[in-house]
Design an enzyme around this catalytic site. Sequence first.
Site, PDB file in Angstrom:
ATOM      1  NE  ARG A 177      -1.586  -5.390 -20.880  1.00 20.73           N
ATOM      2  CZ  ARG A 177      -1.847  -6.857 -21.081  1.00 20.73           C
ATOM      3  NH1 ARG A 177      -1.151  -7.172 -21.942  1.00 20.73           N
ATOM      4  NH2 ARG A 177      -3.231  -6.341 -20.814  1.00 20.73           N
TER       5      ARG A 177
ATOM      6  CD1 TRP B 151      -2.946   1.041 -20.408  1.00 26.38           C
ATOM      7  CD2 TRP B 151      -1.420   1.552 -22.328  1.00 26.38           C
ATOM      8  NE1 TRP B 151      -1.586   1.925 -19.772  1.00 26.38           N
ATOM      9  CE2 TRP B 151      -1.072   2.211 -21.054  1.00 26.38           C
ATOM     10  CE3 TRP B 151      -0.695   1.667 -23.374  1.00 26.38           C
ATOM     11  CZ2 TRP B 151       0.446   2.958 -21.137  1.00 26.38           C
ATOM     12  CZ3 TRP B 151       0.236   1.921 -23.658  1.00 26.38           C
ATOM     13  CH2 TRP B 151       0.798   3.181 -22.114  1.00 26.38           C
TER      14      TRP B 151
ATOM     15  CB  SER C  74      -1.183   0.064   0.992  1.00 29.16           C
ATOM     16  OG  SER C  74      -0.054  -0.410   2.110  1.00 29.16           O
TER      17      SER C  74
ATOM     18  NE  ARG D 100      -9.189  -5.286 -13.789  1.00 32.13           N
ATOM     19  CZ  ARG D 100     -10.023  -7.345 -13.430  1.00 32.13           C
ATOM     20  NH1 ARG D 100     -10.836  -7.112 -13.366  1.00 32.13           N
ATOM     21  NH2 ARG D 100      -8.811  -7.819 -12.844  1.00 32.13           N
TER      22      ARG D 100
ATOM     23  CG  ASN E 212      -0.131  -5.346 -11.886  1.00 39.78           C
ATOM     24  OD1 ASN E 212      -0.025  -6.871 -12.007  1.00 39.78           O
ATOM     25  ND2 ASN E 212      -1.367  -5.533 -12.257  1.00 39.78           N
TER      26      ASN E 212
ATOM     27  CD  GLU F 177      -9.618   6.137 -26.171  1.00 42.70           C
ATOM     28  OE1 GLU F 177     -10.775   4.780 -25.402  1.00 42.70           O
ATOM     29  OE2 GLU F 177      -9.496   5.347 -27.430  1.00 42.70           O
TER      30      GLU F 177
ATOM     31  NE  ARG G 243     -18.242   5.360 -32.572  1.00 46.39           N
ATOM     32  CZ  ARG G 243     -17.851   5.572 -30.673  1.00 46.39           C
ATOM     33  NH1 ARG G 243     -16.981   6.418 -30.145  1.00 46.39           N
ATOM     34  NH2 ARG G 243     -18.893   5.471 -29.942  1.00 46.39           N
TER      35      ARG G 243
HETATM   36  C1  LIG Z   1       0.443 -12.064 -22.122  1.00 47.73           C
HETATM   37  C2  LIG Z   1      -1.243 -11.527 -21.669  1.00 47.73           C
HETATM   38  C3  LIG Z   1      -2.685 -12.267 -22.396  1.00 47.73           C
HETATM   39  C4  LIG Z   1      -3.566 -11.749 -22.169  1.00 47.73           C
HETATM   40  N1  LIG Z   1      -4.606 -12.453 -22.597  1.00 47.73           N
HETATM   41  C5  LIG Z   1      -6.045 -11.919 -22.459  1.00 47.73           C
HETATM   42  C6  LIG Z   1      -7.654 -12.798 -22.817  1.00 47.73           C
HETATM   43  O1  LIG Z   1      -6.908 -12.993 -24.356  1.00 47.73           O
HETATM   44  N2  LIG Z   1      -8.116 -12.650 -22.950  1.00 47.73           N
HETATM   45  C7  LIG Z   1      -8.768 -11.299 -21.740  1.00 47.73           C
HETATM   46  O2  LIG Z   1      -9.892 -10.951 -21.581  1.00 47.73           O
HETATM   47  N3  LIG Z   1      -7.337 -10.384 -21.189  1.00 47.73           N
HETATM   48  C8  LIG Z   1      -6.241 -11.004 -21.523  1.00 47.73           C
HETATM   49  N4  LIG Z   1      -5.007 -10.353 -21.214  1.00 47.73           N
HETATM   50  C9  LIG Z   1      -5.647  -9.092 -19.308  1.00 47.73           C
HETATM   51  C10 LIG Z   1      -5.388  -9.749 -18.192  1.00 47.73           C
HETATM   52  O3  LIG Z   1      -6.614 -10.860 -17.940  1.00 47.73           O
HETATM   53  C11 LIG Z   1      -5.687  -8.612 -17.048  1.00 47.73           C
HETATM   54  O4  LIG Z   1      -7.093  -7.918 -17.292  1.00 47.73           O
HETATM   55  C12 LIG Z   1      -4.573  -7.246 -17.999  1.00 47.73           C
HETATM   56  O5  LIG Z   1      -3.639  -7.808 -18.166  1.00 47.73           O
HETATM   57  C13 LIG Z   1      -4.750  -6.713 -16.441  1.00 47.73           C
HETATM   58  O6  LIG Z   1      -4.516  -7.233 -14.972  1.00 47.73           O
HETATM   59  P1  LIG Z   1      -4.905  -7.143 -13.745  1.00 47.73           P
HETATM   60  O7  LIG Z   1      -6.230  -7.824 -13.593  1.00 47.73           O
HETATM   61  O8  LIG Z   1      -3.487  -7.833 -13.050  1.00 47.73           O
HETATM   62  O9  LIG Z   1      -4.572  -5.435 -13.542  1.00 47.73           O
HETATM   63  P2  LIG Z   1      -5.439  -3.847 -12.701  1.00 47.73           P
HETATM   64  O10 LIG Z   1      -7.455  -4.223 -13.814  1.00 47.73           O
HETATM   65  O11 LIG Z   1      -5.506  -3.113 -12.892  1.00 47.73           O
HETATM   66  O12 LIG Z   1      -5.800  -5.323 -11.817  1.00 47.73           O
HETATM   67  C14 LIG Z   1      -4.975  -5.131 -10.215  1.00 47.73           C
HETATM   68  C15 LIG Z   1      -5.000  -5.959  -9.631  1.00 47.73           C
HETATM   69  O13 LIG Z   1      -6.201  -5.936  -8.642  1.00 47.73           O
HETATM   70  C16 LIG Z   1      -6.992  -6.891  -8.325  1.00 47.73           C
HETATM   71  N5  LIG Z   1      -8.541  -7.303  -9.124  1.00 47.73           N
HETATM   72  C17 LIG Z   1      -8.794  -5.796  -9.811  1.00 47.73           C
HETATM   73  N6  LIG Z   1     -10.080  -5.811 -10.251  1.00 47.73           N
HETATM   74  C18 LIG Z   1     -10.004  -7.491  -9.339  1.00 47.73           C
HETATM   75  C19 LIG Z   1     -11.602  -7.907  -9.465  1.00 47.73           C
HETATM   76  N7  LIG Z   1     -12.607  -8.132 -10.083  1.00 47.73           N
HETATM   77  N8  LIG Z   1     -12.108  -9.010  -8.697  1.00 47.73           N
HETATM   78  C20 LIG Z   1     -10.283  -9.654  -7.915  1.00 47.73           C
HETATM   79  N9  LIG Z   1      -9.407  -8.563  -7.651  1.00 47.73           N
HETATM   80  C21 LIG Z   1      -9.307  -8.530  -8.691  1.00 47.73           C
HETATM   81  C22 LIG Z   1      -6.081  -8.011  -8.813  1.00 47.73           C
HETATM   82  O14 LIG Z   1      -5.116  -8.399  -7.943  1.00 47.73           O
HETATM   83  C23 LIG Z   1      -5.023  -7.298  -9.991  1.00 47.73           C
HETATM   84  O15 LIG Z   1      -4.235  -8.277 -10.657  1.00 47.73           O
HETATM   85  C24 LIG Z   1      -4.115 -10.745 -20.612  1.00 47.73           C
HETATM   86  C25 LIG Z   1      -3.060  -9.997 -20.493  1.00 47.73           C
HETATM   87  C26 LIG Z   1      -1.661 -10.900 -20.686  1.00 47.73           C
HETATM   88  C27 LIG Z   1      -0.501  -9.568 -20.175  1.00 47.73           C
END
Ligand SMILES: Cc1cc2nc3c(=O)[nH]c(=O)nc-3n(C[C@H](O)[C@H](O)[C@H](O)COP(=O)(O)OP(=O)(O)OC[C@H]3O[C@@H](n4cnc5c(N)ncnc54)[C@H](O)[C@@H]3O)c2cc1C
Length: 232
Positions: free
Chosen positions: A193, A82, A61, A86, A188, A92, A166
Amino acid sequence: MLTDPEIHKIPPFGEVVLIDSVGDDLTVVNAARVSFGAKSDSLEDRDKGLIKFLMREKHASPFEHVVFQFYIKCPIFVAREWMRHRWASYNEFSMRYASPTELEFWTPQDADWRKQVGKPGAYTFEPIESALAKGVAEHDMKEVYEFALHRYNVMVSNGIAREIARAVLPVGMYTQFYFTVNARSLINFMSLRNDSAAQKEIQHFASKIEEIFAQKMPVTYTSFIEAGRSAV
Ligand SMILES: Cc1cc2nc3c(=O)[nH]c(=O)nc-3n(C[C@H](O)[C@H](O)[C@H](O)COP(=O)(O)OP(=O)(O)OC[C@H]3O[C@@H](n4cnc5c(N)ncnc54)[C@H](O)[C@@H]3O)c2cc1C
């Protein structure tokens, strides 16, 4: 488009600009030390050790108190990946409300033309050696872009709403957005990425973000590397 001197170009038309940031390594230290009612005025060796400890033990934190605001210009297909991150705020460019002064479309740099080998979950990518194959693909890509752009312009000039017209524009078109994110979430983002598993096009952007992060938060950055580049 922005003309600020801090624009970092990602060819052919991409940009990463650090608009603003709040906090640095010392901010992390003081957020952690408030637990004990303590505060540091400058970053001493024991503070650097504390940052490494926080990173290693995933006491995450304190990293949330440092915030970065970026301007990003990238192809829509990169922006879609990107914005899956979340833990950030986004605004945008809207193709409903405004007409872009110019529509720009992505084509791969020479070294980025590649073929996909393997099966889902285990792909590798290899360069396309054939100049002919690359040339044909580049020609086709440009032709599709030109056709889509032309039909878009025709529709708009015939009075069709931009929000409808569009629909014909491809995901290789550039978009622009603001990305405001705290350091924990950015770690993260960099972990996922700027990684060989990520698509190369978003890696180009994430690697530039990582350079900027390393300059702004050198101790946190070193700790991230030493901890194996994992999210906290
Ligand atoms: C190589 C690669 C391939 C991918 N392929 C796909 C694909 O085929 N299809 C697809 O849909 N996505 C895909 N993704 C996207 C991936 O599933 C994640 O949505 C994205 O990388 C964002 O990561 P994140 O959730 O850790 O980040 P953030 O959304 O920023 O979340 C940060 C952290 O907060 C926590 N968190 C956020 N929201 C929640 C929640 N709702 N519940 C519990 N914990 C939460 C988790 O600990 C998470 O790591 C891919 C990503 C990568 C890097």
